[in-house]
Design a protein around this motif. Structure first.
Motif, PDB file in Angstrom:
ATOM      1  N   CYS A 192      56.233  59.711  30.225  1.00  0.00           N
ATOM      2  CA  CYS A 192      56.223  59.396  31.697  1.00  0.00           C
ATOM      3  C   CYS A 192      57.803  58.898  32.341  1.00  0.00           C
ATOM      4  N   TRP A 211      56.048  57.684  40.171  1.00  0.00           N
ATOM      5  CA  TRP A 211      55.626  57.723  38.677  1.00  0.00           C
ATOM      6  C   TRP A 211      55.187  59.053  38.387  1.00  0.00           C
ATOM      7  N   ARG A 268      59.847  57.442  35.811  1.00  0.00           N
ATOM      8  CA  ARG A 268      60.108  56.970  37.199  1.00  0.00           C
ATOM      9  C   ARG A 268      61.131  57.543  37.740  1.00  0.00           C
ATOM     10  N   SER A 273      51.758  51.438  43.119  1.00  0.00           N
ATOM     11  CA  SER A 273      50.481  51.094  43.579  1.00  0.00           C
ATOM     12  C   SER A 273      50.519  49.994  44.384  1.00  0.00           C
ATOM     13  N   LEU A 277      54.866  52.066  39.249  1.00  0.00           N
ATOM     14  CA  LEU A 277      53.622  53.049  39.562  1.00  0.00           C
ATOM     15  C   LEU A 277      53.894  53.376  41.042  1.00  0.00           C
ATOM     16  N   SER A 307      45.973  52.924  33.168  1.00  0.00           N
ATOM     17  CA  SER A 307      46.396  52.780  31.976  1.00  0.00           C
ATOM     18  C   SER A 307      45.527  52.201  30.946  1.00  0.00           C
ATOM     19  N   GLU A 352      46.293  62.807  39.556  1.00  0.00           N
ATOM     20  CA  GLU A 352      46.740  61.539  39.373  1.00  0.00           C
ATOM     21  C   GLU A 352      46.585  60.984  38.097  1.00  0.00           C
ATOM     22  N   VAL A 385      52.047  60.332  40.963  1.00  0.00           N
ATOM     23  CA  VAL A 385      51.499  59.268  42.017  1.00  0.00           C
ATOM     24  C   VAL A 385      52.521  59.241  43.002  1.00  0.00           C
ATOM     25  N   PRO A 444      46.689  53.659  39.152  1.00  0.00           N
ATOM     26  CA  PRO A 444      47.979  53.965  39.818  1.00  0.00           C
ATOM     27  C   PRO A 444      48.020  54.087  41.386  1.00  0.00           C
TER      28      PRO A 444
END
Length: 471
Positions: free
Chosen positions: A443, A405, A445, A258, A256, A83, A79, A396, A227
C-alpha cells in the motif's frame, strides 16, 4: 409532437456542450442564477436542469461553489477491505523507512506525494502576515511576555466560537493551547496512561502516533478498520477490557481518509464512557470536508468529559506555526499541569495572530477555497491513478482531508517503489510506515494537497508506470 420540458431542454444543451468539449472535465459550469437569466426560467427550473445532469452522471456539485463537469474515472477501482491486524500489541515499527522518507523533507527538486500538508499557494500568507503585525502592535509588550498557562485567550475564545460548526458548547476555559496537534496528543497520553498501558488505535494509523506512543512506553493495539467508516465497533468491543485508552482520527483518518458515521461515533463514546476509558480524538482534518457539512467529532457526544478533543491549524492554515489545542474534559487540570512542566506557555504572538485570523470572516472564506482546491485535486488524482496504475489496484477516494490510500496488486512492495521513485526525485509514503506490524507492504499514501499541474500529472503517471515494472 411531444413538447420537451424546459428543464430537459436546458440539460440537453449543457450536455451537448460537455460532449463537444466546450466544457471540459473539472470545468465550472454557469451558475443557476446565470441559467435563470440566460434562459428566462425560474430558479426551480434551472435547479431541475442541474439535477438532471447529476442524474446522468455528467456534473457534480461542490459545497458553496457550484456545479462542475464530472471527471470520469476510466475504470472503477475496488475498495480495499477491512484491515486485519493481529489483535496483540505490535512493536515492529518502520523507523528506518520513516527516517529515509522524511530525510528529504526540505531537499529541493523533490515532488512530495509523501507529505500530508497543503501547498503553500493554497495558504493566505499575506493575510496571516497582517495578523502578525496587528498582534505585535496590540499585545502587551509586543508579545514578548509569558501568557496564561492555558494559552492565548483570544485563540481559545475563537476556537470555542468556531466549534459551533459541529454544535459544540465549549468555552475558552475548556481549552488548552498547544504547539500543534501532536503536542496535544502527547499531553493526552501522559495525562491518561502509564508506562506499560495499552492504547487502541485504528489500523493503519499515522506513524507519528505510533512512534509517540512507543517513546512513552505505551503498548499499541491496532484494530480492524474499514476504509470508509473507520474503526470496527465489534473489534473495539472485544478488547474493551484489555485497553486503558483509545485514540482515533474520527474524521478523514490519515492515511485511509475514512470518516466514522455519527452513529458509530456515538456508540464508541458510549462504549468507552461506560467503562471510564478515555478517548483521545485527533480532529485536525474535520474542517476539510468534501460533503455538504462538517462532520461532528466524537466530542459532540461526550457527556462525561472522557473525550479529549485535539485540533490544529497545521492542515488548514499554517503548518509551520505549530498552533494546536485540546479540550480535555475532566482531564483539564492534568493537561494544564503537564503543559506547565513541559513548555510553560506557547509563542504568544503566533497564537494571537492565528486567533485574530480564526475570529475573522477570512477563515471561512479561506476554508471554502481550500476545500475546492483539494476536492478538485481528489478528482484529478483519482482519474490519473485509474488510468496509469496497475490493473487490480484498489483505491479509497477520500471524503476529506489530504490522504489517498492505494493498495497495489500482486507482491509489489511499496518500499521498493519508493526507492525507484526517489531515483526520479518523486517521494511517496509506503504503507508499511503506518503500522507496528508487518502489513500494508503493498500500500501507499498519496498527498492530494499539492497544486495540480500538467507536470504533477506526469509525475503521478510515472509512479504508476514504475509500479507496473515491479509486478
Amino acid at each position: 409532437m411531444h413538447k420537451i420540458f424546459k428543464y430537459l431542454e436546458i440539460a440537453n444543451a449543457i450536455s451537448q456542450k460537455i460532449k463537444d468539449g466546450v466544457f471540459l472535465p473539472g470545468d465550472k459550469l454557469p451558475s443557476i442564477r446565470t441559467v435563470v437569466k440566460e434562459y428566462g426560467v425560474s430558479m426551480n427550473t434551472a435547479t431541475q436542469s442541474f439535477m438532471e445532469l447529476e442524474r446522468r452522471n455528467l456534473v457534480e456539485s461542490r459545497p458553496q461553489s457550484g456545479f462542475y463537469v464530472k471527471v470520469q474515472i476510466r475504470r472503477q477501482f475496488d475498495e480495499p477491505g477491512i484491515s486485519n491486524p493481529s489483535l496483540k500489541p505490535g512493536f515492529a515499527d518502520a523507523a528506518d523507512l520513516i527516517d529515509e522518507v522524511y530525510a528529504s523533507l526540505n531537499q529541493p527538486g523533490i515532488t512530495r506525494f509523501s507529505l500530508g500538508v497543503p501547498d503553500p499557494s493554497f495558504l493566505p500568507v499575506a493575510k496571516l502576515n497582517k495578523c502578525l503585525l496587528e498582534a505585535s502592535r496590540k499585545m502587551p509588550d509586543s508579545g514578548t511576555s509569558y501568557e496564561d498557562i492555558q494559552g492565548n485567550k483570544k485563540l481559545r475564545n475563537n476556537i470555542a466560537r468556531w466549534s459551533f460548526t459541529w454544535g459544540s458548547q465549549l468555552v475558552a476555559d475548556d481549552l488548552v493551547s498547544t504547539s500543534g496537534a501532536m503536542n496535544a496528543i502527547a499531553y493526552c497520553l501522559l495525562a491518561t496512561m502509564e508506562k506499560g498501558d495499552t492504547l487502541a488505535v485504528e489500523s493503519p494509523v499515522y506513524f507519528g502516533i505510533l512512534q509517540l506512543a512507543q517513546s512513552l512506553g505505551i503498548r499499541v493495539l491496532e484494530l480492524p478498520t474499514h476504509p470508509g467508516t473507520g474503526i470496527e465497533l465489534g473489534a473495539l468491543k472485544k478488547v474493551i477490557g484489555k485497553i486503558n485508552a483509545c485514540l482515533l482520527v474520527s474524521n478523514f483518518n490519515n492515511p485511509l481518509g475514512s470518516c466514522m458515521p455519527e452513529s458509530h461515533k456515538m456508540a464508541v463514546v458510549n462504549m468507552l464512557g461506560e467503562q471510564g476509558i478515555p478517548l483521545i480524538e485527533n480532529d485536525l482534518y474535520g474542517d476539510i470536508y468534501f460533503g455538504n457539512a462538517r462532520p461532528k467529532p466524537c466530542k459532540a457526544f461526550d457527556q462525561g468529559g472522557t473525550v479529549l478533543w485535539c485540533g490544529s491549524v497545521s492542515k488548514t492554515l499554517a503548518p509551520g506555526y505549530r498552533v494546536g489545542w485540546v479540550a480535555p474534559g475532566k482531564y483539564l487540570r492534568k493537561i494544564t499541569r503537564l503543559k506547565l512542566h513541559h513548555t510553560v506557555t506557547n509563542t504568544g504572538i503566533i497564537h494571537e495572530a492565528v486567533g485574530n485570523f480564526i475570529g475573522s470572516d477570512n477563515y471561512e472564506k479561506h476554508l471554502r477555497n481550500l476545500r475546492k482546491e483539494l476536492y478538485y485535486n481528489n478528482l484529478q488524482i483519482s482519474k490519473t491513478v485509474s488510468a496509469s496504475f496497475p490493473q487490480g489496484s484498489q483505491l479509497v477516494p477520500p471524503q476529506g482531508g489530504y490522504a489517498m490510500w492505494i493498495a497495489l496488486p500482486g507482491k509489489i512492495n511499496t518500499a521498493d517503489l519508493y526507492h525507484a521513485c526517489m531515483r526520479e526525485n518523486i517521494s511517496i509514503a509506503p504503507g508499511r510506515m503506518f503500522s507496528l506490524q508487518d502489513q500494508f507492504n503493498n500500500c501507499l499514501r498519496l498527498n492530494i494537497g499539492m497544486k495540480w499541474t500538467p507536470e504533477l500529472e506526469q509525475k503521478l503517471i510515472r509512479v504508476g508506470h514504475l509500479a507496473q515494472t515491479l509486478l
